[in-house]
Write an enzyme that holds these catalytic residues in place. Structure first.
Site, PDB file in Angstrom:
ATOM      1  N   GLU A 520      38.579  35.848  45.280  1.00 40.67           N
ATOM      2  CA  GLU A 520      38.488  35.403  46.686  1.00 40.67           C
ATOM      3  C   GLU A 520      38.973  36.476  47.663  1.00 40.67           C
ATOM      4  OE1 GLU A 520      39.972  31.437  47.398  1.00 40.67           O
ATOM      5  OE2 GLU A 520      38.507  30.560  46.050  1.00 40.67           O
TER       6      GLU A 520
HETATM    7  C1  LIG Z   1      38.688  35.976  36.861  1.00 41.68           C
HETATM    8  C2  LIG Z   1      37.712  36.184  37.938  1.00 41.68           C
HETATM    9  C3  LIG Z   1      36.968  35.112  38.421  1.00 41.68           C
HETATM   10  C4  LIG Z   1      35.998  35.322  39.399  1.00 41.68           C
HETATM   11  N1  LIG Z   1      35.203  34.287  39.797  1.00 41.68           N
HETATM   12  C5  LIG Z   1      34.146  34.543  40.622  1.00 41.68           C
HETATM   13  C6  LIG Z   1      33.183  33.530  40.906  1.00 41.68           C
HETATM   14  O1  LIG Z   1      33.299  32.396  40.467  1.00 41.68           O
HETATM   15  N2  LIG Z   1      32.131  33.857  41.696  1.00 41.68           N
HETATM   16  C7  LIG Z   1      31.963  35.109  42.211  1.00 41.68           C
HETATM   17  O2  LIG Z   1      30.990  35.342  42.901  1.00 41.68           O
HETATM   18  N3  LIG Z   1      32.878  36.091  41.963  1.00 41.68           N
HETATM   19  C8  LIG Z   1      33.935  35.844  41.177  1.00 41.68           C
HETATM   20  N4  LIG Z   1      34.849  36.831  40.904  1.00 41.68           N
HETATM   21  C9  LIG Z   1      34.672  38.132  41.495  1.00 41.68           C
HETATM   22  C10 LIG Z   1      35.744  38.550  42.489  1.00 41.68           C
HETATM   23  O3  LIG Z   1      35.544  37.912  43.702  1.00 41.68           O
HETATM   24  C11 LIG Z   1      35.670  40.084  42.578  1.00 41.68           C
HETATM   25  O4  LIG Z   1      36.257  40.558  41.398  1.00 41.68           O
HETATM   26  C12 LIG Z   1      36.334  40.643  43.771  1.00 41.68           C
HETATM   27  O5  LIG Z   1      35.553  40.382  44.895  1.00 41.68           O
HETATM   28  C13 LIG Z   1      36.562  42.153  43.671  1.00 41.68           C
HETATM   29  O6  LIG Z   1      35.426  42.828  43.246  1.00 41.68           O
HETATM   30  P1  LIG Z   1      35.545  43.890  42.071  1.00 41.68           P
HETATM   31  O7  LIG Z   1      36.298  43.267  40.960  1.00 41.68           O
HETATM   32  O8  LIG Z   1      34.192  44.386  41.778  1.00 41.68           O
HETATM   33  O9  LIG Z   1      36.444  45.048  42.644  1.00 41.68           O
HETATM   34  P2  LIG Z   1      35.970  46.310  43.578  1.00 41.68           P
HETATM   35  O10 LIG Z   1      35.132  45.765  44.664  1.00 41.68           O
HETATM   36  O11 LIG Z   1      35.362  47.279  42.638  1.00 41.68           O
HETATM   37  O12 LIG Z   1      37.297  46.796  44.146  1.00 41.68           O
HETATM   38  C14 LIG Z   1      38.240  47.598  43.414  1.00 41.68           C
HETATM   39  C15 LIG Z   1      39.518  47.706  44.219  1.00 41.68           C
HETATM   40  O13 LIG Z   1      39.263  48.348  45.475  1.00 41.68           O
HETATM   41  C16 LIG Z   1      39.800  47.574  46.529  1.00 41.68           C
HETATM   42  N5  LIG Z   1      38.984  47.759  47.722  1.00 41.68           N
HETATM   43  C17 LIG Z   1      37.642  47.658  47.833  1.00 41.68           C
HETATM   44  N6  LIG Z   1      37.269  47.919  49.092  1.00 41.68           N
HETATM   45  C18 LIG Z   1      38.404  48.179  49.790  1.00 41.68           C
HETATM   46  C19 LIG Z   1      38.681  48.520  51.146  1.00 41.68           C
HETATM   47  N7  LIG Z   1      37.756  48.648  52.066  1.00 41.68           N
HETATM   48  N8  LIG Z   1      39.961  48.722  51.493  1.00 41.68           N
HETATM   49  C20 LIG Z   1      40.957  48.599  50.587  1.00 41.68           C
HETATM   50  N9  LIG Z   1      40.742  48.286  49.301  1.00 41.68           N
HETATM   51  C21 LIG Z   1      39.491  48.079  48.911  1.00 41.68           C
HETATM   52  C22 LIG Z   1      39.751  46.141  46.020  1.00 41.68           C
HETATM   53  O14 LIG Z   1      40.702  45.351  46.700  1.00 41.68           O
HETATM   54  C23 LIG Z   1      40.108  46.329  44.558  1.00 41.68           C
HETATM   55  O15 LIG Z   1      41.492  46.391  44.423  1.00 41.68           O
HETATM   56  C24 LIG Z   1      35.822  36.624  39.937  1.00 41.68           C
HETATM   57  C25 LIG Z   1      36.609  37.684  39.477  1.00 41.68           C
HETATM   58  C26 LIG Z   1      37.536  37.481  38.484  1.00 41.68           C
HETATM   59  C27 LIG Z   1      38.337  38.643  38.012  1.00 41.68           C
END
Ligand SMILES: Cc1cc2nc3c(=O)[nH]c(=O)nc-3n(C[C@H](O)[C@H](O)[C@H](O)COP(=O)(O)OP(=O)(O)OC[C@H]3O[C@@H](n4cnc5c(N)ncnc54)[C@H](O)[C@@H]3O)c2cc1C
Length: 842
Positions: A520
């Site tokens: 989220e």
């Molecule tokens: C257990 C679990 C359940 C989930 N359930 C769902 C679900 O039901 N439905 C769904 O659609 N998604 C779901 N997600 C996805 C979740 O919303 C994403 O993992 C999240 O949005 C982050 O994306 P990413 O993991 O690809 O990280 P990335 O986008 O690759 O980010 C990597 C890091 O960079 C940071 N970052 C990125 N951009 C910036 C910025 N501009 N400034 C500062 N920091 C930044 C992020 O905070 C993170 O720490 C789930 C994820 C997990 C792990």
């Protein structure tokens, strides 16, 4: 340092002025003008009062030379600024031209995100003079009789069925009877209206249910949170067509459908608006007939409940290349509900989120053809997906993760307080060592803050708010505080927390922490980009007004509105600078507080920080403009200051909501002190990193003229706070209310409490054995069972007393003991997997 120098210069100038002819009158005049600025008068009222003051000052004969000239020029300037047509041509129009060049362009998507939700207490904190009645008049959150019965009935029943070791290690899933209960007893229907067969719980009740489940099983809590969060039910509630609602909502409420929501994919995580998944409008065959529909191609991952979902809420980008719908070709992000068995969908495999096996997995779709009325809200809502998501996130983000994390933190405090009482080293319960007390106090203070934030904000939602900026603040700070509480609980438990097995009640909660941090809106993104980025525009009393006016196509109306906003803004900034300086100088002692007594000082300090924050925000936005978005370190620190003030306000309101029990005051003090100290440090960090050093020095003089004088919670306070949870007290009970702590076999929270109560009760007996037995040499055994036998033989304790002590020792050691395994019990695979049999890459 610079602040101290400026303060010294002010004092010297004042001292010098007093020695001069008319010096006292000059000081009175300056003080009166500062009071006018502090009181935030309108421009006209200020000008009139300033004219009177200057006339009196001149009559007294005090002003002289250049000083006198300057004051009269200033007065003339003030009167000219009151002539609006003149001020518009001389100031507003030229400024607007420059402003428009600086104004960053804003996409529809960004605009929708900014406009989502409502502005609540967060808006007050941006004013520099928050109106407390707005917060204090809000009704405390309450559970209805039916909601309470659900917590005491089905919720207890569910918790009793959950054994986290069995779930996480042996089954890698919830047991079937727990799934059955979740689906059929309304756990997935908390946000569904009654007329569709749902429970229609208040936000607060919803939060309490999740917190309770989370105190027992993080796996079950994650599974239970999703159907009630952003997903099919929530989207249908607000945007669905009647036909969609009538079909899906009753089925979701009865648990006949299991929903998931698929937004994230391998190429779009945090930047969710950039999803490459497509839905192309085309002709195709549906149930034997040719229709205009959507051909979907997508790859999603990390989707909670996906492996068992029957209906997928899918976000994709919609295109109409052949203009079959007659409008745009790039329609934008759209959300549709797709049944699991639609041809072309691959679903069912599972991810393994840090050993906490709630259902989560990938979904792919290849040329999946569906009718247009699968779009949530029908074809008319095509392209509105992003707005739907951000609008609904402003409520959902306040509840799911803050509630789950708070439930877990409460369980952590409950368990740690008891464990620190029953675990002795160096002949002392470990909770009585100062070093451990400090850690326990932090757990308590943070948990109180988390609980206050989630419950007061849930109450605001029940009162009709959709607090989008607080939802981001809660998401970030509550989950980070939860991470700290989890770490602290592990530290106090030592090896007991580390050895996994059926007796370990902390390890899985500790492991699952990064999930709450990531979902989220991952925390780094939320802190650096969202909280302040959204708050600065949304909550600021003038910025959004200025932006909207500047872009108004009706130029004359736009200039008029921009002029009002601009001059309001200038007065606001000057007033906040003065307020910040005066309140910092006086340590906010003369600031009005809405209550008397021990908490009054915290209200005063929040007002002081609100003025300093509002002033710093204006200077930063005026000088850095759109570049502030790139300076994430600065935005994040300002966001932290806002969040600390918000949470401190929640703490004060929560204390009031609970009837202001005096015995909780040490905890309230710890929480407020910690938050306001943090606000001070983050504001200081902002100034240290502000690129324009000269401006930073001026701000510092106005914000910290006495330096950094606000102190963090001290050791004595930590001692008082820790003592409130390492014994059975009303504060411990109130703080940890709502967790699953029923006394029964296999519920560590109930058993720990029982052992702690026994420890309290038997303390005089143990002391008697030490004083009359060990010290006199009549008792020489090294362990408690041996000491009890010798004390009985020596007549130091009676048979009954010895039996009570043996019972206590057995119960305590049962809780302190850890599990061990045969080697073969731990591995799941005797041989390494081959390349072919390794899990797929999603
Ligand atoms: C257990 C679990 C359940 C989930 N359930 C769902 C679900 O039901 N439905 C769904 O659609 N998604 C779901 N997600 C996805 C979740 O919303 C994403 O993992 C999240 O949005 C982050 O994306 P990413 O993991 O690809 O990280 P990335 O986008 O690759 O980010 C990597 C890091 O960079 C940071 N970052 C990125 N951009 C910036 C910025 N501009 N400034 C500062 N920091 C930044 C992020 O905070 C993170 O720490 C789930 C994820 C997990 C792990």
């Amino acid at each position: 340092m610079i602040g101290a120098i400026i303060a010294l210069l002010v004092v010297l100038a004042a001292a010098y002025a007093v020695t001069q002819v008319g010096g006292v009158i000059t000081l009175i005049f300056v003080a009166a003008v500062l009071v006018l600025a502090y009181r935030r008068l309108s421009l006209l009222a200020f000008t009139v009062t300033f004219t009177v003051l200057l006339a009196l000052y001149t009559t007294a004969g005090a002003p002289a030379g250049i000083w006198k000239g300057l004051l009269w020029v200033l007065l003339a300037g003030l009167w000219l600024l009151n002539v609006r047509p003149l001020r518009k041509s001389l100031v507003t129009r030229p400024f607007l031209g420059a402003y428009l060049k600086l104004l960053p362009s804003m996409s529809q998507t960004e605009r929708e995100a900014l406009e989502a939700g409502t502005v609540w207490w967060d808006g007050e904190l941006f004013t520099g003079a928050p109106q407390w009645n707005k917060l204090l008049a809000a009704q405390p959150p309450r559970l209805s009789a039916e909601e309470q019965a659900f917590l005491d009935g089905p919720c207890e029943e569910l918790c009793r069925l959950l054994d986290e070791w069995h779930i996480t290690h042996e089954r890698a899933d919830l047991p079937p009877e727990a799934w059955e209960l979740l689906k059929t007893r309304g756990f997935f229907a908390m946000i569904i209206p009654r007329k569709y067969g749902g429970m229609e719980f208040s936000a607060y009740a919803h939060s309490c249910v999740l917190a309770k489940i989370s105190s027992r099983s993080p796996t079950a809590a994650s599974n239970a949170a999703v159907p009630n969060s952003l997903g099919p039910a929530e989207l249908l509630n607000h945007y669905g067509t009647e036909a969609q609602k009538n079909y899906y909502l009753p089925r979701l409420a009865r648990g006949e459908e299991v929903p998931c929501f698929a937004l994230t994919g391998p190429r779009a995580g945090s930047d969710a608006a950039s999803i490459p998944d497509t839905g192309v409008v085309c002709r195709g065959i549906w149930q034997g007939e040719e229709i205009v529909g959507l051909k979907l191609n997508f790859s999603k991952r990390y989707i909670t409940l996906a492996p068992i979902a029957t209906v997928i809420g899918l976000a994709f980008r919609m295109f109409d290349p052949d203009k079959l719908l007659g409008g745009k070709t790039d329609i934008g992000i759209t959300v549709a509900l797709i049944p699991r068995h639609t041809p072309g969908i691959t679903i069912g495999r599972r991810h393994f989120p840090l050993n906490v096996p709630f259902q989560n997995g990938p979904i792919q779709g290849h040329d999946v053809f569906v009718p247009l009325d699968f779009i949530v809200g029908g074809a008319a809502m095509a392209g509105s997906g992003w707005r739907m998501l951000v609008e609904q996130l402003s409520v959902g983000r306040c509840i799911s993760l803050p509630s789950n994390t708070t439930g877990a933190a409460k369980a952590g405090v409950w368990a740690t307080g008891a464990y620190a009482r029953i675990r002795s080293q160096f002949n002392t319960p470990v909770g009585r060592f100062e070093g451990v007390e400090t850690v326990i106090a932090r757990m308590v203070g943070l948990t109180y803050t988390m609980d206050a934030g989630r419950s007061v904000t849930a109450g605001a939602i029940d009162g009709g708010e959709k607090p989008s900026v607080p939802s981001a603040m809660l998401k970030y700070h509550v989950t980070e505080m939860g991470r700290q509480v989890g770490n602290d609980a592990m530290d106090v438990h030592g090896g007991k927390g580390i050895m996994l097995g059926p007796r370990n009640y902390l390890g899985r909660g500790y492991q699952v922490t990064p999930v709450a941090i990531t979902v989220e809106g991952a925390n780094l993104l939320t802190r650096n980009l969202i909280i302040f980025g959204q708050g600065a525009i949304r909550c600021h009393p003038f910025v959004l007004r200025e932006m909207t006016a500047a872009r108004d196509p009706d130029r004359a109306k736009g200039v008029d509105e921009f002029d009002r906003a601009l001059f309001g803004h200038i007065g606001f900034t000057i007033s906040n600078a003065v307020r910040s300086f005066i309140m910092a100088l006086t340590h906010a002692r003369f600031t009005r507080a809405p209550v008397a007594g021990e908490t009054a000082r915290y209200y005063q300090h929040i007002v002081r920080f609100s003025a300093s924050f509002a002033f710093a925000v204006d200077v930063a936005m005026l000088t850095l403009g759109g570049y502030l978005k790139k300076k994430e370190g600065l935005s994040a620190r300002l966001g932290d200051v806002l969040s600390c003030m918000y949470l401190a306000s929640m703490v004060l309101k929560h204390h009031m909501n609970q009837g202001a029990p005096p015995e909780d005051l040490p905890v309230v003090e710890w929480a407020c002190r910690n938050l306001l100290y943090h606000a001070q440090e983050q504001l200081h960090g902002f100034l240290r990193n502000f690129p324009n050093r000269a401006l930073a020095a001026v701000m510092r003089g106005l914000i910290f003229p006495r330096g950094l004088v606000y102190s963090a919670p001290g050791d004595r306070l930590a001692h008082r706070v820790a003592a409130l949870v390492t014994a059975s007290t009303p504060t411990r009970n109130r703080l940890c209310a709502g967790i699953y702590r029923t006394l029964e076999p296999h519920n560590p929270l109930g058993l720990l409490e029982e052992a702690m109560l026994l420890a309290e009760q038997l303390e005089p007996l143990l002391k008697r054995i030490r004083v009359e037995g060990v010290k006199t040499g009549k008792v020489t055994a090294l362990d408690l069972p041996g000491q009890i036998s010798q004390a009985l033989s020596a007549g130091i304790v009676s048979e009954t007393e010895a039996a009570a002590l043996r019972d206590y020792d057995r119960k305590t050691m049962d809780l302190i003991n850890v599990d061990d395994f045969a080697s073969q019990e731990l591995g799941t695979q005797a041989e390494p997997l081959t390349a072919q049999s390794r899990p797929h890459v999603a």
